[in-house]
Design a protein around this motif. Structure first.
Motif, mmCIF file in Angstrom:
data_model
loop_
_atom_site.group_PDB
_atom_site.id
_atom_site.type_symbol
_atom_site.label_atom_id
_atom_site.label_comp_id
_atom_site.label_asym_id
_atom_site.label_seq_id
_atom_site.Cartn_x
_atom_site.Cartn_y
_atom_site.Cartn_z
ATOM 1 N N SER A 1 0.866 -1.178 0.000
ATOM 2 C CA SER A 1 0.000 0.000 0.000
ATOM 3 C C SER A 1 0.903 1.228 0.000
ATOM 4 O O SER A 1 2.142 1.127 0.053
ATOM 5 C CB SER A 1 -0.929 -0.018 1.214
ATOM 6 O OG SER A 1 -0.266 0.503 2.345
ATOM 7 N N THR B 1 1.626 3.329 2.215
ATOM 8 C CA THR B 1 2.491 3.426 3.399
ATOM 9 C C THR B 1 3.800 2.662 3.189
ATOM 10 O O THR B 1 4.864 3.111 3.643
ATOM 11 C CB THR B 1 1.742 2.877 4.635
ATOM 12 O OG1 THR B 1 0.490 3.578 4.743
ATOM 13 C CG2 THR B 1 2.537 3.077 5.914
ATOM 14 N N THR C 1 -4.845 14.181 2.774
ATOM 15 C CA THR C 1 -6.153 13.557 2.620
ATOM 16 C C THR C 1 -7.012 13.679 3.872
ATOM 17 O O THR C 1 -8.239 13.634 3.798
ATOM 18 C CB THR C 1 -5.938 12.062 2.274
ATOM 19 O OG1 THR C 1 -4.861 11.984 1.331
ATOM 20 C CG2 THR C 1 -7.170 11.442 1.672
ATOM 21 N N ASP D 1 5.204 12.735 -0.082
ATOM 22 C CA ASP D 1 4.036 11.863 -0.110
ATOM 23 C C ASP D 1 3.040 12.481 -1.081
ATOM 24 O O ASP D 1 2.411 13.497 -0.780
ATOM 25 C CB ASP D 1 3.428 11.754 1.301
ATOM 26 C CG ASP D 1 2.106 10.985 1.319
ATOM 27 O OD1 ASP D 1 1.528 10.748 0.240
ATOM 28 O OD2 ASP D 1 1.646 10.646 2.417
ATOM 29 N N GLN E 1 -4.482 2.887 -5.467
ATOM 30 C CA GLN E 1 -5.929 2.940 -5.194
ATOM 31 C C GLN E 1 -6.496 4.346 -5.070
ATOM 32 O O GLN E 1 -7.659 4.517 -4.742
ATOM 33 C CB GLN E 1 -6.250 2.160 -3.915
ATOM 34 C CG GLN E 1 -6.028 2.900 -2.599
ATOM 35 C CD GLN E 1 -4.594 2.889 -2.119
ATOM 36 O OE1 GLN E 1 -3.664 2.741 -2.905
ATOM 37 N NE2 GLN E 1 -4.379 3.059 -0.822
ATOM 38 N N LYS E 2 -5.685 5.363 -5.326
ATOM 39 C CA LYS E 2 -6.204 6.731 -5.191
ATOM 40 C C LYS E 2 -6.674 7.220 -6.569
ATOM 41 O O LYS E 2 -7.658 6.718 -7.053
ATOM 42 C CB LYS E 2 -5.151 7.618 -4.541
ATOM 43 C CG LYS E 2 -4.695 7.120 -3.154
ATOM 44 C CD LYS E 2 -5.731 7.331 -2.056
ATOM 45 C CE LYS E 2 -5.396 6.626 -0.763
ATOM 46 N NZ LYS E 2 -4.898 7.465 0.289
HETATM 47 C C1 LIG Z 1 -4.094 7.038 1.504
HETATM 48 C C2 LIG Z 1 -2.900 7.845 1.904
HETATM 49 C C3 LIG Z 1 -1.810 7.264 2.573
HETATM 50 C C4 LIG Z 1 -1.824 5.840 3.021
HETATM 51 O O1 LIG Z 1 -1.852 4.976 1.964
HETATM 52 P P1 LIG Z 1 -2.181 3.423 2.212
HETATM 53 O O2 LIG Z 1 -2.277 2.925 0.804
HETATM 54 O O3 LIG Z 1 -3.452 3.344 2.974
HETATM 55 O O4 LIG Z 1 -1.026 2.841 2.932
HETATM 56 C C5 LIG Z 1 -0.724 8.050 2.866
HETATM 57 N N1 LIG Z 1 -0.694 9.351 2.533
HETATM 58 C C6 LIG Z 1 -1.716 9.944 1.890
HETATM 59 C C7 LIG Z 1 -1.618 11.397 1.550
HETATM 60 C C8 LIG Z 1 -2.852 9.210 1.569
HETATM 61 O O5 LIG Z 1 -3.888 9.794 0.941
#
Ligand SMILES: *Cc1c(COP(=O)(O)O)cnc(C)c1O
Length: 356
Positions: A58, A60, A136, A163, A188-189
């Protein structure tokens, strides 16, 4: 179902279909062709000519890779945080023994480039500066270009680790032109792909740091990832179905073109904010820093976010995001990837009925 949480996000039907393909040999020519294709597609949106590595993890996991491949225990790190995910990036660095200095902003605020530069001048040098492009948890977009410029001028030698999990490809980030050393995104975003892959760019400066970085690493060793990526493979078994889906979604993004993808998200962001204001509700993020991928709605006193979210789910089949700011009555709506004005209109109609 109208899934409006900020990841995982809904998938277009052709991406869903691609995902259900039969498995193939991850050491064979078919996979190698796909890995090559996907890497090119990702690099277009990262705007990088340098290495782009794909991890089965993921987002992270990608953040963890950014840290352990560039830093050593005891290294001084400046973590600029405007919310939950900024804090998480800082926590990963601390977990591996970095000496973390935090520059934190109240939730809803964006980071101020001048303050970041001043912090570096007063308390530097730092081996790396970490920040979140799009936070987020609060619906705040940091001005990444100005932050990079401020960091570069105050600390020419520092690494810049970003990030960009909920921004790229929806919100533009020019990895090379802005001097970002490591940029992390997640499948997944806004990529219209399922969870399971994280994407990590590495600048030449980041590879130099890699040579003497001493934090422990094994699964997330990007040197290994690069060795295999050069053969269009991955060191361990990749999340094959995610690759199938990603190839299909990247084809769609390429056909649309980066300019159109960014413009579409700008439009959806503005559309969502206007819809929220028309309902008489508030926008949590500071004016001028409101995200084009996720909107944090602040409720008026007496309105319960938990009750509204439950009613949206039970009566309208709409799944909104809960608050990530302790004590703040907030609902988060994602508008990244496969989403239309009609999807947002459905939420506004429901909210109007619920808060009337
Ligand atoms: C979703 C997100 C994460 C975490 O990602 P995972 O895929 O849940 O590990 C970290 N940083 C931002 C800015 C996010 O939107």
């Amino acid at each position: 179902m109208n899934l409006r949480i900020p990841g995982p996000t809904p998938l277009p039907p052709d991406v869903l279909a691609a995902m259900s393909q039969q498995m193939i040999d991850h050491r064979g020519p078919e996979f190698e062709a796909m890995m090559g294709e996907v890497t090119v597609g990702l690099k277009t949106f990262f705007e990088t000519q340098h290495d782009l590595l794909i991890l089965t993890a993921s987002g992270t996991g990608g953040l963890e890779a950014a840290i352990v491949n560039t830093l050593s225990p005891g290294d001084r790190v400046l973590a600029v945080s405007v919310g939950v995910f900024g804090n998480r990036f800082a926590e990963i660095a601390a977990a591996y023994g970095a000496s973390v200095t935090k520059l934190s902003y109240p939730m809803g605020q964006a980071a101020d480039p001048d303050e970041v530069a001043a912090k570096i001048a007063q308390e530097g040098p730092f081996a790396a500066v970490l920040f979140t492009h799009n936070e987020t948890s609060t619906g705040v977009s940091n001005v990444a270009e100005a932050l990079c410029r401020a960091i570069r001028s105050a600390a020419p030698e520092s690494l810049i680790l970003v990030d960009a999990i909920s921004s790229v490809p929806a919100i533009r980030l020019q990895t090379d032109a802005w001097g970002c050393d490591v940029v992390v995104a997640g499948s997944q975003k806004a990529w219209m792909a399922p969870p399971g892959a994280s994407f990590v760019s590495m600048s030449p400066r980041a590879w130099e740091a890699y040579e003497h970085a001493r934090m422990p690493r094994f699964y997330f060793d990007l040197g290994q990832a690069k060795k295999y990526a050069d053969q269009r493979q991955t060191p361990a078994t990749p999340a094959m179905s995610v690759f199938f889906a990603l190839r299909a979604s990247l084809n769609k993004l390429a056909a649309e073109g980066p300019e159109a993808v960014w413009a579409r998200h700008e439009h959806l962001g503005a559309y969502c904010r206007q819809g929220v204001l028309d309902l008489g509700l508030g926008l949590f993020a500071a004016e001028g820093h409101r995200s084009n991928t996720v909107t944090a709605i602040s409720l008026t006193p007496g309105q319960s976010a938990a009750k509204i979210l439950a009613a949206l789910r039970e009566r309208y089949d709409i799944i909104g995001g809960a608050t990530r700011a302790p004590g703040v009555e907030m609902i988060r709506l994602a508008h990244m990837g496969y989403v239309s004005e009609a999807d947002l209109d459905a939420v506004f109609v429901a909210l109007r009925e619920l808060i009337a």
